[in-house]
Design a protein around this motif. Structure first.
Motif, PDB file in Angstrom:
ATOM      1  N   THR A   1      -9.567   6.281  -2.343  1.00 19.14           N
ATOM      2  CA  THR A   1      -8.482   7.213  -2.642  1.00 19.14           C
ATOM      3  C   THR A   1      -9.045   8.625  -2.681  1.00 19.14           C
ATOM      4  OG1 THR A   1      -7.207   5.611  -3.934  1.00 19.14           O
ATOM      5  CG2 THR A   1      -6.779   7.940  -4.359  1.00 19.14           C
TER       6      THR A   1
ATOM      7  N   PHE B   1       0.425   9.253  -3.367  1.00 18.98           N
ATOM      8  CA  PHE B   1       1.015   9.125  -4.694  1.00 18.98           C
ATOM      9  C   PHE B   1       0.769  10.424  -5.444  1.00 18.98           C
ATOM     10  CE2 PHE B   1       1.905   7.593  -8.939  1.00 18.98           C
ATOM     11  CZ  PHE B   1       2.890   6.640  -8.732  1.00 18.98           C
TER      12      PHE B   1
ATOM     13  N   TRP C   1      -4.075  10.828  -3.464  1.00 18.56           N
ATOM     14  CA  TRP C   1      -3.449  11.084  -4.769  1.00 18.56           C
ATOM     15  C   TRP C   1      -3.431  12.597  -4.981  1.00 18.56           C
ATOM     16  CZ3 TRP C   1      -2.254   7.125  -8.571  1.00 18.56           C
ATOM     17  CH2 TRP C   1      -1.720   7.630  -9.761  1.00 18.56           C
TER      18      TRP C   1
ATOM     19  N   LEU D   1      -2.792   0.652  -7.599  1.00 14.49           N
ATOM     20  CA  LEU D   1      -2.073   0.896  -6.344  1.00 14.49           C
ATOM     21  C   LEU D   1      -3.003   1.212  -5.186  1.00 14.49           C
ATOM     22  CD1 LEU D   1       0.916   3.036  -7.691  1.00 14.49           C
ATOM     23  CD2 LEU D   1       0.723   0.549  -7.490  1.00 14.49           C
TER      24      LEU D   1
ATOM     25  N   PRO E   1      -3.830   4.047  -3.591  1.00 13.88           N
ATOM     26  CA  PRO E   1      -3.238   4.840  -2.508  1.00 13.88           C
ATOM     27  C   PRO E   1      -4.316   5.543  -1.694  1.00 13.88           C
ATOM     28  CG  PRO E   1      -3.100   6.056  -4.552  1.00 13.88           C
ATOM     29  CD  PRO E   1      -3.668   4.688  -4.905  1.00 13.88           C
TER      30      PRO E   1
ATOM     31  N   GLY F   1       0.799  -1.218   0.000  1.00 12.56           N
ATOM     32  CA  GLY F   1       0.000   0.000   0.000  1.00 12.56           C
ATOM     33  C   GLY F   1       0.835   1.273   0.000  1.00 12.56           C
ATOM     34  N   ILE F   2       0.313   2.294  -0.658  1.00 11.64           N
ATOM     35  CA  ILE F   2       0.934   3.612  -0.742  1.00 11.64           C
ATOM     36  C   ILE F   2       0.067   4.606   0.025  1.00 11.64           C
ATOM     37  CG2 ILE F   2       1.491   5.505  -2.322  1.00 11.64           C
ATOM     38  CD1 ILE F   2       3.464   3.423  -2.743  1.00 11.64           C
ATOM     39  N   ASP F   3       0.688   5.425   0.844  1.00 12.67           N
ATOM     40  CA  ASP F   3      -0.072   6.453   1.560  1.00 12.67           C
ATOM     41  C   ASP F   3      -0.375   7.649   0.666  1.00 12.67           C
ATOM     42  OD1 ASP F   3      -0.126   5.413   4.404  1.00 12.67           O
ATOM     43  OD2 ASP F   3       2.024   5.356   4.020  1.00 12.67           O
TER      44      ASP F   3
END
Length: 431
Positions: free
Chosen positions: A296, A143, A194, A189, A191, A139-141
């Motif tokens: 997101t 992007f 974004w 992804l 996130p 996981g991305i916090d």
């Protein structure tokens, strides 16, 4: 509350001296030194750690030196053409440039001095970098992309956006606003946040991934599938007898030809299914799993001008870990295993995986390379990004920029940061 971090979504420029202006795609009347040269020379220091991506108005020669990312100046870190870093428990990724269908599948062929074509194509997003970002599994916090993900306008207040930017109407109606690869990455992804810029207005939206995937499944049964937000307003309902019509003229915002036909129901054009699931071999060390976000939150901001909405404070809950900026182990693994696919050829890229089996093999390579990264970097305590900024070009000495067009573009410089990064990963420098 104190500020921990500043993030900038492109068009940062990073002009080191007057000759850097010649490698930036702006009309001559907009060539100005501004303030970055003071940070580059050491006259000033950025008060907060700053992380940036590139846009379409950059000192492109400098950005190419740091293709893999690095310090543009002390305390100002560039994520590179694509990159992921960790800061105090936050996983932050981004992809630089803007989408252009003509350049998308070519290699990074542009070399100094740029001509009238390459000074534009140098900042176009490439399939190679999108492919690398699509391999991110954790996981991305946050992007970042400079241009908006294609179709994101339907996940917010479309009517308000079109009231503010009437010249978007035709692109929105035709489905040609934004970057299809960016939307594919957003879907893949997932996130939590974004961030974008480029279109010179503030816009917020929320993508509910469960609803989006449900809509995806329904539209795949149609002969001409397209993804729509289940809560989207039908654009024709926004029509009125007084709205402006005619040719779109947003040349100050987007270069002509930057957008292409959008089909966000399929994966990135020319690429394989980037949403395939893989399983981990129990014998392979695995990085601690960070879950994907269920929703997101999208935020785009305006130009940095008086009375414009160009700055926003975000308070993000996270589990603080290290204090400094760190490399991301998974991203290091991805860079290491895809380095052989990097090309500077002008030809269309043929080396990327095109079948599910080829993609699965590449994902296995990422896991195999993580074992190397863990042994040689993580376990040896080498994740901290070193403060290894080095001036590569001359500093600005106050020269008259009005005569800069009579000079030559700066030569190509080798950046020690790039060379050190690649030595750390034990891969060759193909730049």
């Amino acid at each position: 509350m104190p500020v921990d971090l500043v993030m900038i979504g492109g068009d940062f420029q990073a002009v080191r001296n007057e000759r850097d202006l010649l490698s930036m795609n702006v009309p001559a009347k907009y060539r100005e030194m501004h303030d970055f040269h003071k940070y580059y020379s050491g006259e000033s220091t950025a008060p907060y750690l700053t992380i940036i991506i590139g846009g379409n108005h950059e000192s492109s020669g400098y950005m190419q030196e740091l293709y893999y990312g690095g310090w543009l100046a002390p305390n100002i870190y560039y994520l590179g053409a694509a990159g992921v870093v960790n800061y105090k428990g936050l996983r932050i990724g981004g992809i630089s440039g803007i989408y252009n269908q003509r350049s998308y599948k070519t290699g990074h062929h542009e070399r100094l001095p740029y001509d009238n074509s390459t000074i534009r194509s140098v900042y176009h997003v490439r399939a190679h970098d999108v492919m690398k970002a699509s391999l991110i599994d954790n996981g991305i916090d946050i992007f970042m992309s400079h241009d908006w993900p294609a179709g994101i306008e339907h996940f917010g207040n479309t009517k308000k956006l079109l009231d503010q930017k009437k010249h978007f109407r035709i692109d929105v109606k035709n489905g040609t606003l934004g970057s299809p690869p960016a939307m594919e990455l957003l879907k893949r992804l997932k996130p939590a946040q974004w961030l974008s810029a480029h279109l010179h207005c503030k816009f917020v939206a929320t993508v509910d991934h469960e609803k989006l995937e449900a809509a995806n499944g329904a539209t795949k049964q149609r002969s001409s599938p397209e993804i729509k937000n289940p809560d989207e307003i039908v654009l024709d309902e926004l029509e009125d007898t007084n709205h402006e019509t005619g040719e779109i003229d947003i040349s100050e915002d987007i270069d002509s030809g930057e957008t292409g036909e959008i089909d966000i129901s399929e994966d990135v054009k020319g690429e394989t299914d980037i949403d395939a699931n893989t399983t981990h071999d129990e014998a392979t060390p695995v990085i601690a799993k960070k879950p994907l976000a269920k929703k997101t939150d999208f935020l785009a901001l305006d130009k940095c001008l008086p009375k414009r909405q160009f700055i926003e404070r975000l308070d993000i809950d996270h589990e603080p870990t290290s204090d400094g900026l760190q490399y991301d182990p998974e991203w290091l693994s991805i860079v290491r295993c895809t380095n052989h696919l990097f090309t500077r050829s002008h030809a269309l890229h043929q080396a990327h995986p095109r079948t599910l089996d080829e993609l699965q093999a590449l994902r296995k390579m990422v896991k195999d390379d993580y074992a190397w990264v863990k042994e040689n970097i993580v376990d040896k305590g080498k994740l901290d990004i070193p403060n290894n900024f080095v001036q590569t070009a001359p500093v600005y000495t106050g020269a008259d920029i009005h005569n800069v067009s009579q000079q030559k573009q700066l030569p190509k410089y080798k950046n020690p940061q790039t060379e050190q990064f690649l030595r750390m990963l034990d891969v060759p420098n193909k730049l």
